[in-house]
Scaffold this active site. Structure first.
Site, PDB file in Angstrom:
ATOM      1  N   SER A 133       0.833  -1.187   0.000  1.00 48.08           N
ATOM      2  CA  SER A 133       0.000   0.000   0.000  1.00 48.08           C
ATOM      3  C   SER A 133       0.882   1.257   0.000  1.00 48.08           C
ATOM      4  CB  SER A 133      -0.957  -0.043   1.194  1.00 48.08           C
ATOM      5  OG  SER A 133      -1.973   0.921   1.075  1.00 48.08           O
ATOM      6  N   ASP A 286      -8.647  -5.512  -5.813  1.00 50.42           N
ATOM      7  CA  ASP A 286      -8.409  -4.255  -5.104  1.00 50.42           C
ATOM      8  C   ASP A 286      -9.294  -3.179  -5.729  1.00 50.42           C
ATOM      9  OD1 ASP A 286      -7.315  -1.890  -3.935  1.00 50.42           O
ATOM     10  OD2 ASP A 286      -5.362  -2.847  -3.740  1.00 50.42           O
ATOM     11  N   HIS A 315      -7.930  -5.101  -1.309  1.00 50.60           N
ATOM     12  CA  HIS A 315      -6.685  -4.430  -0.938  1.00 50.60           C
ATOM     13  C   HIS A 315      -5.995  -5.124   0.241  1.00 50.60           C
ATOM     14  CE1 HIS A 315      -3.830  -1.152  -0.699  1.00 50.60           C
ATOM     15  NE2 HIS A 315      -4.079  -1.035   0.594  1.00 50.60           N
TER      16      HIS A 315
END
Length: 347
Positions: A133, A286, A315
């Site tokens: 991320s 995601d 995600h």
């Protein structure tokens, strides 16, 4: 791996010049370290942190199956500015505390990390920069800004910049938090609990995928219902500071690896500098760091290979320690780039 093996240190800079203008006074970078730098200073591994995560959140990147052996590598986890460990709204006093905390961007984080590498680790080269991320975004920016110092990259569930739709998702959770009257434009005396709960509930719907909820994937995480999962998210966010969450969210919304001195926010030019072995691992489901965006950016990186994570977890699939199958995939990617860059660890 035992937490006791890690050393927790702090690196200070009296006045950190910021990309948005002004300075952050008495900037503090908290970092966790395990392993020792070798004589050639070429075994340093950097694992930047992710949104909402403490440095300990990256410890699973060294769990069983990881190629990151502390006997071979000097591994450092730098905590992002604004996130509650390094200099942040919640731990800064005076006029830069709370709502007065300066506006940051992604480059400010890696510029401070580079000063750490230069001043504490003697200008070491980085055997690997890896993250999930926002940690992955930092890894890519390191590679673009200083390609002569980075020899391998792994970035999971991220892109090189925040897309318009990603920005809009973040604007939604921001609005949910700020709508709480107790927030008081960031000048609250008590935590805006209603806003933090709303932030958590909205975010949870984006963090996983439609298939995750349809197939009751939350049960694999130990939750019997969606409501139980949401309550977990609420408690996690109630433990965080609202201004901290918004400070780092702002960095995310404006995030682009093209933002560094001399590049004039030219993203294609920045990505063309990533010629070292780099593995990008976007997740098929995601909802905000999409495979399509990652694939388009990877095509501009001469050293990049893209491998899709096949998971319904959205995600969250790439989160350190969350999903064993995905962790094994990330460990393979790390092993591959370390091998491709011809690295053999410590002497």
């Amino acid at each position: 791996m035992s937490d006791k093996s890690w050393q927790i240190n702090e690196f200070r800079v009296s006045n950190l010049a910021l990309s948005q203008g002004g300075t952050l006074r008495d900037a503090r970078l908290v970092y966790h370290q395990i392993g020792t730098l070798n004589a050639p200073k070429d075994n340093l591994v950097l694992l930047p942190t992710y949104y909402g995560g403490a440095a300990t959140g990256n410890y699973p990147l060294l769990d069983g199956g990881s190629p990151l052996d502390p006997e071979r590598y000097c591994i450092v986890i730098p905590a992002m500015l604004g996130a509650g460990e390094s200099s942040s709204p919640s731990n800064t006093t005076g006029d830069q505390g709370g709502a007065g905390f300066p506006q940051l961007n992604l480059y400010d984080n890696i510029a401070l990390q580079k000063r750490l590498v230069d001043d504490v680790f003697g200008g070491a080269s980085l055997a690997l920069v890896a993250g999930w991320s926002m940690g992955g975004m930092q890894a890519l920016q390191w590679a673009a800004a200083w390609p002569d110092r980075v020899r391998a990259v792994v970035a999971s569930c991220c892109t090189a910049q925040c897309s318009p739709h990603n920005w809009l998702f973040l604007e939604g959770v921001r609005a949910a938090l700020q709508a709480d009257p107790a927030f008081k434009e960031g000048r609250y005396n008590q935590p805006p609990e209603a806003g933090l709960r709303a932030f958590a509930r909205v975010y949870a719907g984006w963090a996983y995928s439609q298939a995750f909820f349809r197939n009751r994937g939350y049960r694999a995480l130990g939750f019997e219902s969606i409501e139980a999962l949401l309550q977990f998210w609420e408690q996690d966010h109630l433990a965080q500071d609202a201004n901290d969450l918004l400070s780092v969210l702002d960095v995310w919304q404006r995030g682009s690896v093209g933002q560094f001195p001399g590049n004039r926010d030219d993203l294609p030019r920045a990505l063309s500098r990533i010629s070292m072995p780099a593995h990008l691992l976007p997740c098929r489901t995601d909802l905000y760091f999409t495979v399509e965006d990652a694939r388009r950016e990877a095509a501009l990186m001469p050293g990049a290979r893209l491998e899709v994570i096949e998971s319904d977890w959205g995600h969250i699939a790439g989160g350190p320690g969350r999903n064993p199958a995905v962790m094994a995939q990330m460990f393979r990617a790390m092993s591959d780039v370390l091998s491709e860059s011809g690295q053999s660890g410590c002497d």
